[in-house]
Design an enzyme around this catalytic site. Structure first.
Site, PDB file in Angstrom:
ATOM      1  N   ARG A  92      -2.630  76.889 -23.257  1.00  0.00           N
ATOM      2  CA  ARG A  92      -2.146  75.655 -23.894  1.00  0.00           C
ATOM      3  C   ARG A  92      -1.240  74.892 -22.939  1.00  0.00           C
ATOM      4  O   ARG A  92      -1.251  73.665 -22.916  1.00  0.00           O
ATOM      5  CB  ARG A  92      -1.356  76.035 -25.172  1.00  0.00           C
ATOM      6  CG  ARG A  92      -0.630  74.890 -25.847  1.00  0.00           C
ATOM      7  CD  ARG A  92      -1.530  73.933 -26.522  1.00  0.00           C
ATOM      8  NE  ARG A  92      -0.790  72.833 -27.158  1.00  0.00           N
ATOM      9  CZ  ARG A  92      -1.388  71.827 -27.815  1.00  0.00           C
ATOM     10  NH1 ARG A  92      -2.703  71.787 -27.909  1.00  0.00           N
ATOM     11  NH2 ARG A  92      -0.674  70.859 -28.369  1.00  0.00           N
ATOM     12  N   ARG A 121      -4.697  72.414 -32.786  1.00  0.00           N
ATOM     13  CA  ARG A 121      -3.833  72.151 -31.610  1.00  0.00           C
ATOM     14  C   ARG A 121      -4.204  70.854 -30.884  1.00  0.00           C
ATOM     15  O   ARG A 121      -4.523  70.837 -29.691  1.00  0.00           O
ATOM     16  CB  ARG A 121      -3.886  73.354 -30.669  1.00  0.00           C
ATOM     17  CG  ARG A 121      -3.587  74.642 -31.421  1.00  0.00           C
ATOM     18  CD  ARG A 121      -3.191  75.777 -30.588  1.00  0.00           C
ATOM     19  NE  ARG A 121      -1.792  75.667 -30.161  1.00  0.00           N
ATOM     20  CZ  ARG A 121      -1.227  76.604 -29.397  1.00  0.00           C
ATOM     21  NH1 ARG A 121      -1.921  77.612 -28.970  1.00  0.00           N
ATOM     22  NH2 ARG A 121       0.032  76.467 -29.028  1.00  0.00           N
ATOM     23  N   PRO A 122      -4.181  69.749 -31.570  1.00  0.00           N
ATOM     24  CA  PRO A 122      -4.466  68.455 -30.918  1.00  0.00           C
ATOM     25  C   PRO A 122      -3.385  68.081 -29.902  1.00  0.00           C
ATOM     26  O   PRO A 122      -2.343  68.742 -29.836  1.00  0.00           O
ATOM     27  CB  PRO A 122      -4.472  67.480 -32.090  1.00  0.00           C
ATOM     28  CG  PRO A 122      -3.670  68.128 -33.154  1.00  0.00           C
ATOM     29  CD  PRO A 122      -3.810  69.603 -32.977  1.00  0.00           C
ATOM     30  N   ILE A 123      -3.644  67.041 -29.133  1.00  0.00           N
ATOM     31  CA  ILE A 123      -2.643  66.585 -28.139  1.00  0.00           C
ATOM     32  C   ILE A 123      -2.300  65.109 -28.358  1.00  0.00           C
ATOM     33  O   ILE A 123      -1.789  64.441 -27.458  1.00  0.00           O
ATOM     34  CB  ILE A 123      -3.140  66.805 -26.696  1.00  0.00           C
ATOM     35  CG1 ILE A 123      -4.457  66.066 -26.445  1.00  0.00           C
ATOM     36  CG2 ILE A 123      -3.286  68.295 -26.372  1.00  0.00           C
ATOM     37  CD1 ILE A 123      -4.837  65.957 -24.978  1.00  0.00           C
ATOM     38  N   ASP A 305       6.277  81.959 -34.275  1.00  0.00           N
ATOM     39  CA  ASP A 305       5.837  82.999 -33.319  1.00  0.00           C
ATOM     40  C   ASP A 305       6.291  84.390 -33.728  1.00  0.00           C
ATOM     41  O   ASP A 305       5.904  85.363 -33.083  1.00  0.00           O
ATOM     42  CB  ASP A 305       6.348  82.686 -31.902  1.00  0.00           C
ATOM     43  CG  ASP A 305       5.682  81.449 -31.346  1.00  0.00           C
ATOM     44  OD1 ASP A 305       6.162  80.934 -30.326  1.00  0.00           O
ATOM     45  OD2 ASP A 305       4.704  80.974 -31.952  1.00  0.00           O
ATOM     46  N   ILE A 327       3.571  75.740 -39.777  1.00  0.00           N
ATOM     47  CA  ILE A 327       3.345  75.118 -38.471  1.00  0.00           C
ATOM     48  C   ILE A 327       1.872  75.076 -38.071  1.00  0.00           C
ATOM     49  O   ILE A 327       1.341  74.041 -37.688  1.00  0.00           O
ATOM     50  CB  ILE A 327       4.171  75.836 -37.363  1.00  0.00           C
ATOM     51  CG1 ILE A 327       5.645  75.973 -37.773  1.00  0.00           C
ATOM     52  CG2 ILE A 327       4.018  75.111 -36.031  1.00  0.00           C
ATOM     53  CD1 ILE A 327       6.417  74.665 -37.863  1.00  0.00           C
TER      54      ILE A 327
HETATM   55  C1  EPZ Z   1       4.708  75.731 -28.533  1.00  0.00           C
HETATM   56  O1  EPZ Z   1       3.342  75.373 -28.715  1.00  0.00           O
HETATM   57  C2  EPZ Z   1       4.703  77.199 -28.141  1.00  0.00           C
HETATM   58  N1  EPZ Z   1       3.971  77.371 -26.882  1.00  0.00           N
HETATM   59  C3  EPZ Z   1       4.040  78.021 -29.249  1.00  0.00           C
HETATM   60  O2  EPZ Z   1       4.099  79.399 -28.868  1.00  0.00           O
HETATM   61  C4  EPZ Z   1       4.820  77.815 -30.544  1.00  0.00           C
HETATM   62  O3  EPZ Z   1       4.175  78.502 -31.594  1.00  0.00           O
HETATM   63  C5  EPZ Z   1       4.883  76.312 -30.869  1.00  0.00           C
HETATM   64  O4  EPZ Z   1       5.442  75.583 -29.752  1.00  0.00           O
HETATM   65  C6  EPZ Z   1       5.737  76.036 -32.100  1.00  0.00           C
HETATM   66  O5  EPZ Z   1       7.021  76.525 -31.901  1.00  0.00           O
HETATM   67  C7  EPZ Z   1       4.603  77.060 -25.732  1.00  0.00           C
HETATM   68  O6  EPZ Z   1       5.732  76.618 -25.702  1.00  0.00           O
HETATM   69  C8  EPZ Z   1       3.817  77.290 -24.467  1.00  0.00           C
HETATM   70  P1  EPZ Z   1       3.749  72.241 -31.130  1.00  0.00           P
HETATM   71  P2  EPZ Z   1       2.928  73.806 -28.899  1.00  0.00           P
HETATM   72  O7  EPZ Z   1       3.295  71.086 -30.325  1.00  0.00           O
HETATM   73  O8  EPZ Z   1       3.804  72.973 -28.060  1.00  0.00           O
HETATM   74  C9  EPZ Z   1       0.791  70.031 -34.072  1.00  0.00           C
HETATM   75  C10 EPZ Z   1       3.281  81.566 -28.543  1.00  0.00           C
HETATM   76  O9  EPZ Z   1       2.765  82.432 -29.271  1.00  0.00           O
HETATM   77  N2  EPZ Z   1       0.594  69.072 -32.964  1.00  0.00           N
HETATM   78  O10 EPZ Z   1       5.201  72.363 -31.472  1.00  0.00           O
HETATM   79  O11 EPZ Z   1       1.467  73.715 -28.732  1.00  0.00           O
HETATM   80  C11 EPZ Z   1       0.238  71.415 -33.751  1.00  0.00           C
HETATM   81  O12 EPZ Z   1      -1.155  71.490 -34.037  1.00  0.00           O
HETATM   82  C12 EPZ Z   1       2.863  80.116 -28.684  1.00  0.00           C
HETATM   83  O13 EPZ Z   1       4.134  81.805 -27.659  1.00  0.00           O
HETATM   84  C13 EPZ Z   1      -0.128  67.906 -33.200  1.00  0.00           C
HETATM   85  O14 EPZ Z   1      -0.609  67.673 -34.305  1.00  0.00           O
HETATM   86  O15 EPZ Z   1       3.294  73.595 -30.439  1.00  0.00           O
HETATM   87  C14 EPZ Z   1       1.058  72.306 -34.648  1.00  0.00           C
HETATM   88  O16 EPZ Z   1       0.503  72.295 -35.942  1.00  0.00           O
HETATM   89  C15 EPZ Z   1       1.864  79.905 -29.799  1.00  0.00           C
HETATM   90  N3  EPZ Z   1      -0.297  67.019 -32.167  1.00  0.00           N
HETATM   91  C16 EPZ Z   1       2.424  71.608 -34.681  1.00  0.00           C
HETATM   92  O17 EPZ Z   1       2.181  70.248 -34.250  1.00  0.00           O
HETATM   93  C17 EPZ Z   1       0.223  67.238 -30.922  1.00  0.00           C
HETATM   94  O18 EPZ Z   1       0.055  66.382 -30.031  1.00  0.00           O
HETATM   95  C18 EPZ Z   1       3.464  72.218 -33.740  1.00  0.00           C
HETATM   96  O19 EPZ Z   1       2.862  72.293 -32.460  1.00  0.00           O
HETATM   97  C19 EPZ Z   1       0.947  68.436 -30.699  1.00  0.00           C
HETATM   98  C20 EPZ Z   1       1.129  69.330 -31.735  1.00  0.00           C
END
Ligand code: EPZ
Length: 419
Positions: A92, A121-123, A305, A327
């Site tokens: 990711r 996990r969209p971006i 996590d 989440i």
């Molecule tokens: C980070 O992931 C961590 N990874 C994850 O840890 C952690 O679970 C997560 O944050 C939440 O705390 C790293 O830091 C490398 P988010 P990230 O963007 O950044 C949605 C582990 O096990 N979203 O906070 O990908 C997403 O789908 C990993 O160590 C959008 O919709 O998480 C989710 O439902 C797993 N659009 C929510 O937001 C976006 O552009 C939170 O995702 C980005 C996210």
């Protein structure tokens, strides 16, 4: 793929040093691209995600050396702004290259990031933030194509909290012209750690840990020497493993303050937990009591996590418990395996309803994601009999030799290498 063979029933006890934080070192590695003269990053864990990130950075032209927990990175001749689909899809955190590459080279083309299959996990929020800073971004034929002149500061108001999008925005803004204000920013400790690293390189970032982060863009940044904070999720996972076996442990170099939301749940489960300085001492009761209702939320809420690990504890606790996963939309993948071990779990949407059982029984299991795999290890450690957990490579993403850490605490665990 390698397999863990675990004979359950041993009580874990002893002391354990916490490794550097995966979710801090990964964005910091991406940010180090922006530091002229190169950086030295210490206390780096030997995780497969760290090695994957190193391969991505090397593919841009960076020179990197990683030994004995120290990464020396020299970004002086970045000449490739296109990352292969294979490298991008390996984790990711590959998406963290977007901000720094636009800041340094004004271009970035890549496939989509990978990561644990815990949701879609969209971006979109990463793209939204970088467009606010002036990037032109197209998503065509499975690729993200980004171009920009020098980025310009702006106001980013995230519609929802995103750790990664907050970090990408911070990194891009650090070299933008003018001021950037990020609202509804994630507040995780790893965000504050990234602020510390960026400022160590000469950036001007303030407010990490609050919902609003302000960045005064700089013309350039200088590489620096930095030591990564300890991993609160690794620490929480070890505590959960010891708690499941009615054991006791002293964690050294633990991020005590950043783990309050985790240790609170362990106390609710009947554990005695004392945190002081960088030490956490925990003694678990012979049998845990259910922690009751747990819901995952952005920091300072209970971390998603640690959700799978707490589900395992609830399966062997006295009483019933409910977990609400706010989440990620697919983070109950351990449930079918725990039920195979005798657990009483009912899943209904984002809720898991658990009735604690006296004991679980060893079985053939499979890691479907990083933290779910760790949760199955915990279940096998307290189960009666033998368990085999396939797909250990997913656990290697976030734990540096988890089997050795547990063996040092008295676990009967062997890693079986695939022929
Ligand atoms: C980070 O992931 C961590 N990874 C994850 O840890 C952690 O679970 C997560 O944050 C939440 O705390 C790293 O830091 C490398 P988010 P990230 O963007 O950044 C949605 C582990 O096990 N979203 O906070 O990908 C997403 O789908 C990993 O160590 C959008 O919709 O998480 C989710 O439902 C797993 N659009 C929510 O937001 C976006 O552009 C939170 O995702 C980005 C996210």
């Amino acid at each position: 793929m390698d397999t863990y063979h675990i004979s359950g029933g041993n009580r874990l006890e002893g002391s354990c040093r916490v490794n550097g934080a995966k979710n801090a070192v990964l964005p910091i590695l991406a940010a180090s691209l922006m530091g002229k003269g190169g950086s030295r990053i210490k206390n780096c864990p030997g995780l497969s995600d760290v090695y994957a990130m190193i391969s991505i950075l090397e593919s841009t032209g960076c020179a990197i050396d990683f030994k004995s927990g120290i990464i020396d990175i020299s970004p002086k001749n970045i000449q490739n702004a296109e990352i292969s689909e294979e490298l991008m899809s390996s984790l990711r955190s590959s998406i963290f290259l977007m901000g720094p590459m636009l800041a340094v080279c004004g271009e970035f083309t890549a496939g989509y990031p990978g990561g644990c299959a815990i949701g879609s996990r969209p971006i979109d929020m990463h793209i939204y933030a970088l467009r606010i800073l002036g990037a032109e971004i197209e998503e065509t034929d499975g690729k993200i194509r980004c171009r920009s002149g020098r980025l310009t500061g702006g106001e980013i108001k995230f519609p929802a909290v995103s750790v990664g999008a907050t970090e990408n925005a911070m990194m891009a803004a650090a070299l933008a012209q003018g001021t950037t204000v990020i609202k509804n920013a994630a507040r995780e400790p790893e965000i504050a750690e990234l602020e510390r690293f960026l400022n160590c390189m000469g950036a001007s970032v303030k407010g990490a840990g609050t919902g609003t982060i302000t960045i005064e863009g700089r013309k350039d940044l200088q590489g620096c020497e930095f030591s990564v904070m300890p991993d609160r999720i690794e620490a929480g996972t070890i505590l959960a493993a010891v708690a499941a076996t009615g054991g006791e442990v002293l964690l050294t170099e633990a991020p005590v303050r950043e783990m309050k939301n985790i240790t609170k749940v362990l106390r609710k489960s009947g554990c005695h937990v004392h945190g002081e300085g960088s030490f956490i001492y925990m003694k678990a009761p012979k049998r845990l009591r259910s922690a009751g209702y747990i819901e995952t939320n952005p920091y300072p809420g209970f971390p998603t996590d640690m959700q799978s690990q707490i589900m395992t504890l609830m399966c062997v606790s006295e009483g019933s418990g409910v977990i609400c996963e706010n989440i990620f939309e697919q983070r109950f993948q351990t449930a079918p395996y725990l039920k195979k071990m005798g657990a009483d779990i009912r899943i209904d949407g984002k809720y898991a309803f658990i009735k604690g059982k006296e004991k679980l029984f060893g079985a053939r299991l499979r890691a479907e994601d990083l933290r779910g795999g760790a949760a199955l290890v915990i279940a096998a450690l307290c189960a009666q009999g033998e368990s085999y957990i396939e797909n250990v490579c997913l656990i290697d993403r976030g734990y540096d030799k988890l089997d050795m850490m547990l063996k040092n605490l008295g676990a009967n665990i062997q890693r079986i290498k695939e022929e």
